[in-house]
Enzyme design. Structure first.
Site, mmCIF file in Angstrom:
data_model
loop_
_atom_site.group_PDB
_atom_site.id
_atom_site.type_symbol
_atom_site.label_atom_id
_atom_site.label_comp_id
_atom_site.label_asym_id
_atom_site.label_seq_id
_atom_site.Cartn_x
_atom_site.Cartn_y
_atom_site.Cartn_z
ATOM 1 N N CYS A 267 0.828 -1.205 0.000
ATOM 2 C CA CYS A 267 0.000 0.000 0.000
ATOM 3 C C CYS A 267 0.865 1.260 0.000
ATOM 4 O O CYS A 267 1.543 1.551 -0.977
ATOM 5 C CB CYS A 267 -0.979 -0.042 1.171
ATOM 6 N N HIS A 357 -3.692 -5.272 -0.161
ATOM 7 C CA HIS A 357 -3.467 -5.784 1.189
ATOM 8 C C HIS A 357 -3.490 -7.313 1.230
ATOM 9 O O HIS A 357 -4.555 -7.924 1.363
ATOM 10 C CB HIS A 357 -4.524 -5.227 2.138
ATOM 11 N N GLU A 359 -2.568 -9.136 3.652
ATOM 12 C CA GLU A 359 -2.919 -9.647 4.986
ATOM 13 C C GLU A 359 -4.423 -9.771 5.155
ATOM 14 O O GLU A 359 -4.895 -10.676 5.829
ATOM 15 C CB GLU A 359 -2.329 -8.745 6.075
#
Length: 388
Positions: A267, A357, A359
């Site tokens: 990001c 992202h 995660e």
């Protein structure tokens, strides 16, 4: 932001009118949701149908008023496990139809009550589809939400909105990052040590690395080169975060690249790697925010459904390999909706990044392999060092 929140949530919601005012003068009238008062930020929309608790507590949403495109929000309430940080970071919250009664075995309180407790001013009962279409056509812009004693003539409210700071030129990482270093221990056998520079990191990110045997030293955004290397890192990680990447200091990143330490960014970290390589960054018209963005990994041809939260992007050529001060670089990932750069990789040393992202606590998990890719880079670098 000023707030006042007398009475209970249901009473305020029924009794308190509210208005949302965009900087171009368009207004939407509804009911107060969360705390009453006034708040300002950049109006952005999120297309996710789940994961609102993770969205609210994502530090990357600092100074943004989030419009949820899903019409019904708050169904599962709020629990004590899914926060991505220690607080709600959004500047304001906009929903169409809030859940009247949350229903989930993990729920501890309603979303409305949580917004009140943390002083987050919101609005409900407006046409979020019309608002989203307006933002898609006109672009993200400053906005204010007003309720309770903050209500006044729309002309006066518009003047307040236009006095609020813009996102262009905003240096926000230090406002959301940790001020003290801390360690997330590896799960099981420790294999590597990573220095993670907190630019607005989410809690799930070091957890994903810890699952792979990585001891993660989370450092403040202001960490120096000496502080980064004091932990003897096998790799360096650049986190997500809010603000304009053009305001960031690139000294540490360039030092990491010069030393050829394995580097992974997501990001905001992707944007900072891009700028360190000599590419520019620019503000997207309305950004990518949600959990349903299609991205192609150009190194494998695989298409992933991914989670996004970014209003800026890297300006790098899609059709060729670029020469940089640190060797050759190429665009590794691209958004299939609009061809926005979604990832970079260096070809002559171990450094890469993605704009989305991997995660993704609320899902999807298509991109979790990127943490394995980072682990592989550190393993290769370690073996080469041992041979030398």
């Amino acid at each position: 932001m000023t707030i006042s929140s007398p009475g209970n949530a249901s009473e305020r919601k029924a009794a308190s009118p509210a208005v949302l005012v965009l900087e171009d003068g368009r207004c939407f009238r509804g009911r107060s949701y969360g705390a009453t008062g006034e708040t300002f930020g950049e109006a952005v929309f999120n297309t996710g149908m789940t994961g609102y608790q993770e969205t609210l507590t994502d530090p990357s949403y600092h100074r943004q008023v989030v419009v949820m495109t899903a019409p019904h929000v708050g169904n599962t309430g709020v629990n004590d496990e899914d926060d991505e940080s220690a607080k709600i970071w959004v500047a304001g919250y906009v929903v169409r139809d809030p859940a009247r009664i949350p229903s989930n075995w993990r729920s501890r309180r309603s979303l409305d009550d949580e917004l009140v407790a943390q002083g987050v001013v919101g609005i409900s009962g407006i046409d979020t589809r019309a608002l989203t279409r307006h933002l898609r056509e006109r672009g993200a812009m400053r906005v204010g939400i007003f309720s309770g004693n903050a209500l006044a003539d729309e002309g006066m409210l518009l003047a307040k909105v236009r006095q609020a700071p813009e996102m262009n030129g905003a240096d926000l990482s230090a406002e959301v990052a940790t001020t003290e270093a801390y360690v997330v221990p590896a799960v099981g056998e420790k294999k590597f040590t990573v220095a993670a520079i907190d630019l607005g990191i989410k809690g799930m990110t070091p957890h994903r690395m810890a699952e792979r045997g990585i001891e993660v030293h989370v450092l403040p955004a202001t960490a120096t080169v000496d502080e980064v290397y004091a932990v003897a890192p096998d790799g360096v990680f650049l986190s997500n975060g809010p603000g304009d990447p053009a305001t960031a200091d690139l000294t540490v990143i360039k030092a990491v690249l010069e030393r050829k330490t394995p580097l992974f960014g997501i990001c905001f970290g992707n944007q900072l790697l891009g700028r360190s390589l000599g590419f520019g960054t620019y503000k997207l018209k309305y950004g990518h925010r949600g959990i349903n963005q299609p991205v192609q990994d150009r190194t494998t041809g695989k298409v992933e459904v991914t989670a996004h939260n970014h209003g800026f992007a890297v300006d790098a050529p899609l059709d060729r390999v670029s020469d940089t001060p640190y060797g050759r670089a190429e665009v590794s990932h691209v958004c299939l909706n609009d061809n926005v750069v979604e990832g970079l990789q260096l070809l002559d040393q171990p450094a890469f990044s993605v704009q989305y992202h991997p995660e993704a606590a609320a899902g999807p998990h298509d991109a979790a392999y990127l943490f394995d890719r980072f682990t592989s880079l550190m393993n290769t670098a370690l073996m080469e060092a041992q041979r030398a």
